[in-house]
Each structure stands twice: as structure tokens, then as C-alpha cells.
Design a protein around this motif. Structure first.
Motif, PDB file in Angstrom:
ATOM      1  N   HIS A 291      42.887  27.510  10.223  1.00 45.99           N
ATOM      2  CA  HIS A 291      42.270  26.204  10.412  1.00 45.99           C
ATOM      3  C   HIS A 291      43.250  25.187  11.018  1.00 45.99           C
ATOM      4  O   HIS A 291      42.947  24.001  11.073  1.00 45.99           O
ATOM      5  CB  HIS A 291      41.720  25.685   9.086  1.00 45.99           C
ATOM      6  CG  HIS A 291      40.718  26.616   8.482  1.00 45.99           C
ATOM      7  ND1 HIS A 291      39.449  26.786   9.001  1.00 45.99           N
ATOM      8  CD2 HIS A 291      40.816  27.473   7.440  1.00 45.99           C
ATOM      9  CE1 HIS A 291      38.795  27.683   8.286  1.00 45.99           C
ATOM     10  NE2 HIS A 291      39.609  28.116   7.337  1.00 45.99           N
TER      11      HIS A 291
ATOM     12  N   LEU B  29      38.090  12.019   7.053  1.00 47.38           N
ATOM     13  CA  LEU B  29      36.805  12.696   6.871  1.00 47.38           C
ATOM     14  C   LEU B  29      35.689  11.689   6.641  1.00 47.38           C
ATOM     15  O   LEU B  29      34.591  11.831   7.174  1.00 47.38           O
ATOM     16  CB  LEU B  29      36.889  13.668   5.693  1.00 47.38           C
ATOM     17  CG  LEU B  29      37.938  14.772   5.826  1.00 47.38           C
ATOM     18  CD1 LEU B  29      38.028  15.572   4.531  1.00 47.38           C
ATOM     19  CD2 LEU B  29      37.628  15.678   7.008  1.00 47.38           C
ATOM     20  N   THR B  30      35.971  10.694   5.799  1.00 46.58           N
ATOM     21  CA  THR B  30      35.066   9.572   5.525  1.00 46.58           C
ATOM     22  C   THR B  30      35.956   8.351   5.358  1.00 46.58           C
ATOM     23  O   THR B  30      37.190   8.483   5.320  1.00 46.58           O
ATOM     24  CB  THR B  30      34.236   9.788   4.231  1.00 46.58           C
ATOM     25  OG1 THR B  30      35.109   9.629   3.091  1.00 46.58           O
ATOM     26  CG2 THR B  30      33.556  11.159   4.211  1.00 46.58           C
TER      27      THR B  30
ATOM     28  N   GLU C  21      42.112  14.214   5.054  1.00 46.41           N
ATOM     29  CA  GLU C  21      42.567  15.598   4.968  1.00 46.41           C
ATOM     30  C   GLU C  21      43.944  15.719   5.609  1.00 46.41           C
ATOM     31  O   GLU C  21      44.171  15.237   6.724  1.00 46.41           O
ATOM     32  CB  GLU C  21      41.593  16.524   5.697  1.00 46.41           C
ATOM     33  CG  GLU C  21      42.044  17.972   5.685  1.00 46.41           C
ATOM     34  CD  GLU C  21      41.169  18.900   6.519  1.00 46.41           C
ATOM     35  OE1 GLU C  21      41.478  20.105   6.536  1.00 46.41           O
ATOM     36  OE2 GLU C  21      40.195  18.433   7.146  1.00 46.41           O
TER      37      GLU C  21
ATOM     38  N   GLU D 238      43.651  22.230   3.100  1.00 47.48           N
ATOM     39  CA  GLU D 238      43.422  23.672   3.062  1.00 47.48           C
ATOM     40  C   GLU D 238      44.732  24.333   3.429  1.00 47.48           C
ATOM     41  O   GLU D 238      45.417  23.911   4.357  1.00 47.48           O
ATOM     42  CB  GLU D 238      42.329  24.070   4.071  1.00 47.48           C
ATOM     43  CG  GLU D 238      42.033  25.562   4.128  1.00 47.48           C
ATOM     44  CD  GLU D 238      42.962  26.368   5.025  1.00 47.48           C
ATOM     45  OE1 GLU D 238      43.074  27.585   4.818  1.00 47.48           O
ATOM     46  OE2 GLU D 238      43.587  25.783   5.936  1.00 47.48           O
TER      47      GLU D 238
ATOM     48  N   ALA E 144      34.438  19.192   3.055  1.00 50.16           N
ATOM     49  CA  ALA E 144      34.060  18.968   4.469  1.00 50.16           C
ATOM     50  C   ALA E 144      33.271  20.182   4.976  1.00 50.16           C
ATOM     51  O   ALA E 144      32.325  20.592   4.333  1.00 50.16           O
ATOM     52  CB  ALA E 144      35.281  18.646   5.320  1.00 50.16           C
ATOM     53  N   ASP E 145      33.695  20.753   6.109  1.00 49.28           N
ATOM     54  CA  ASP E 145      32.963  21.879   6.702  1.00 49.28           C
ATOM     55  C   ASP E 145      33.520  23.245   6.306  1.00 49.28           C
ATOM     56  O   ASP E 145      33.083  24.267   6.840  1.00 49.28           O
ATOM     57  CB  ASP E 145      32.979  21.765   8.230  1.00 49.28           C
ATOM     58  CG  ASP E 145      32.223  20.542   8.726  1.00 49.28           C
ATOM     59  OD1 ASP E 145      31.289  20.111   8.036  1.00 49.28           O
ATOM     60  OD2 ASP E 145      32.588  20.020   9.797  1.00 49.28           O
ATOM     61  N   TYR E 146      34.503  23.277   5.405  1.00 43.50           N
ATOM     62  CA  TYR E 146      35.097  24.549   5.003  1.00 43.50           C
ATOM     63  C   TYR E 146      34.112  25.376   4.184  1.00 43.50           C
ATOM     64  O   TYR E 146      33.262  24.835   3.484  1.00 43.50           O
ATOM     65  CB  TYR E 146      36.363  24.317   4.170  1.00 43.50           C
ATOM     66  CG  TYR E 146      37.512  23.759   4.959  1.00 43.50           C
ATOM     67  CD1 TYR E 146      38.243  24.558   5.828  1.00 43.50           C
ATOM     68  CD2 TYR E 146      37.885  22.430   4.826  1.00 43.50           C
ATOM     69  CE1 TYR E 146      39.305  24.051   6.550  1.00 43.50           C
ATOM     70  CE2 TYR E 146      38.952  21.905   5.541  1.00 43.50           C
ATOM     71  CZ  TYR E 146      39.653  22.723   6.399  1.00 43.50           C
ATOM     72  OH  TYR E 146      40.708  22.221   7.117  1.00 43.50           O
ATOM     73  N   GLN E 147      34.283  26.682   4.270  1.00 43.13           N
ATOM     74  CA  GLN E 147      33.501  27.629   3.482  1.00 43.13           C
ATOM     75  C   GLN E 147      34.456  28.385   2.557  1.00 43.13           C
ATOM     76  O   GLN E 147      35.653  28.508   2.853  1.00 43.13           O
ATOM     77  CB  GLN E 147      32.788  28.634   4.402  1.00 43.13           C
ATOM     78  CG  GLN E 147      31.864  27.995   5.413  1.00 43.13           C
ATOM     79  CD  GLN E 147      30.697  27.271   4.757  1.00 43.13           C
ATOM     80  OE1 GLN E 147      30.081  27.785   3.845  1.00 43.13           O
ATOM     81  NE2 GLN E 147      30.413  26.059   5.226  1.00 43.13           N
TER      82      GLN E 147
END
Length: 153
Positions: free
Chosen positions: A34, A66-67, A72, A110, A136-139
């Protein structure tokens, strides 16, 4: 050591980031990397800092917003010749201060789960980061560890 916002143009910073990406792809499966390349780090939501001693690049770190209340950590890296000299702690303390001044309530990151990343995880643990679910968009990914810290004002 001086920590300053950097424009990602200098050869020392470029070389450090190239080494960072090379190591990330060497230690993690491609789908689990990432780390951002230089163009990705130039996104308007990202602020990038460089730690230098004179013209010598010691390390770098970035914050991605992020917001309005959540940031991050991205591209945290210490140059090989500057490791174990407090560079990473200084960079992390710097961005925690920036996060506080920006009014962030939370700072997350991350990192990898492999042994290669153990010292990074210990650094974040020492600075009161706790393990958390993907944000966020992490899985969920067995190769990724997610950490976060609440920012006290």
C-alpha cells in the motif's frame, strides 16, 4: 536534524522513496503493498516531510487526510545509514504534533505483518498506537497490520 515539508524533487528523497518501494515489493505480495509512489504522494490530501542533516536525507513521513478529523501515516522511512539514531521517533513525534494542531481526533496506519516490519510495529506500539480493524478503503489482509491512535487535545 531538521524536519520540513518537502516537494519530492530532491535526489536524496527520490532515492529514499525508491528504496522504500523496492523493499515493500520484496517483502510483501504485490496486492498487499500500500506504499505510494512519488506521484501518489503529491496528491493534495497528502503532506510529505523530510528529515535532513544538512543536505543528507535521514528519513521521511507523510500524512494523508482521510477526513477533517482522521489522518493516515504514509511512507514512513528511515535511511539505512540513519537507523537506530532516533530519526523514526522524531518523525513520528513531529506528525503527532501536526495531527494535534490540525485538530485530528485519530491517526491511523497500515504496515506489514512480516518479521521485516516488526521494528516498525514496536515503534508505533511505543507511541501508543493500538491494533485496529481496517480503516478507510483497506480490506482485511493477513499481510497487513492496522494501527490507530486517538489524539488528545
Amino acid at each position: 536534524m531538521d524536519i520540513m515539508i518537502d516537494d519530492l524533487q530532491g535526489s536524496g528523497v527520490v532515492e529514499l522513496l525508491q528504496a522504500h518501494l523496492t523493499d515493500m515489493y520484496a517483502t510483501s505480495p504485490a496486492g498487499s503493498v500500500h506504499a505510494l509512489d512519488i506521484e501518489g504522494l503529491k496528491h493534495p490530501s497528502i503532506t510529505f516531510w523530510c528529515a535532513k542533516q544538512g543536505d543528507l536525507v535521514l528519513g521521511c513521513v507523510a500524512i494523508k487526510q482521510l477526513t477533517p478529523t482522521h489522518g493516515e501515516i504514509k511512507s514512513m522511512r528511515t535511511a539505512a545509514m540513519a537507523r537506530n539514531q532516533g530519526v523514526a521517533s522524531a518523525l513520528l513525534s513531529h506528525i503527532l504534533d501536526v495531527a494535534n494542531k490540525r485538530g485530528y481526533q485519530q491517526l491511523s496506519l497500515e504496515t506489514g505483518t512480516m518479521d521485516y516490519f516488526a521494528s516498525a510495529r514496536r515503534l508505533y506500539e511505543r507511541h501508543q498506537f493500538d491494533y485496529c480493524d481496517p480503516f478507510a478503503d483497506y480490506q482485511l489482509d493477513p499481510n497487513s497490520a492496522f494501527m490507530t491512535r486517538l489524539i488528545e487535545h
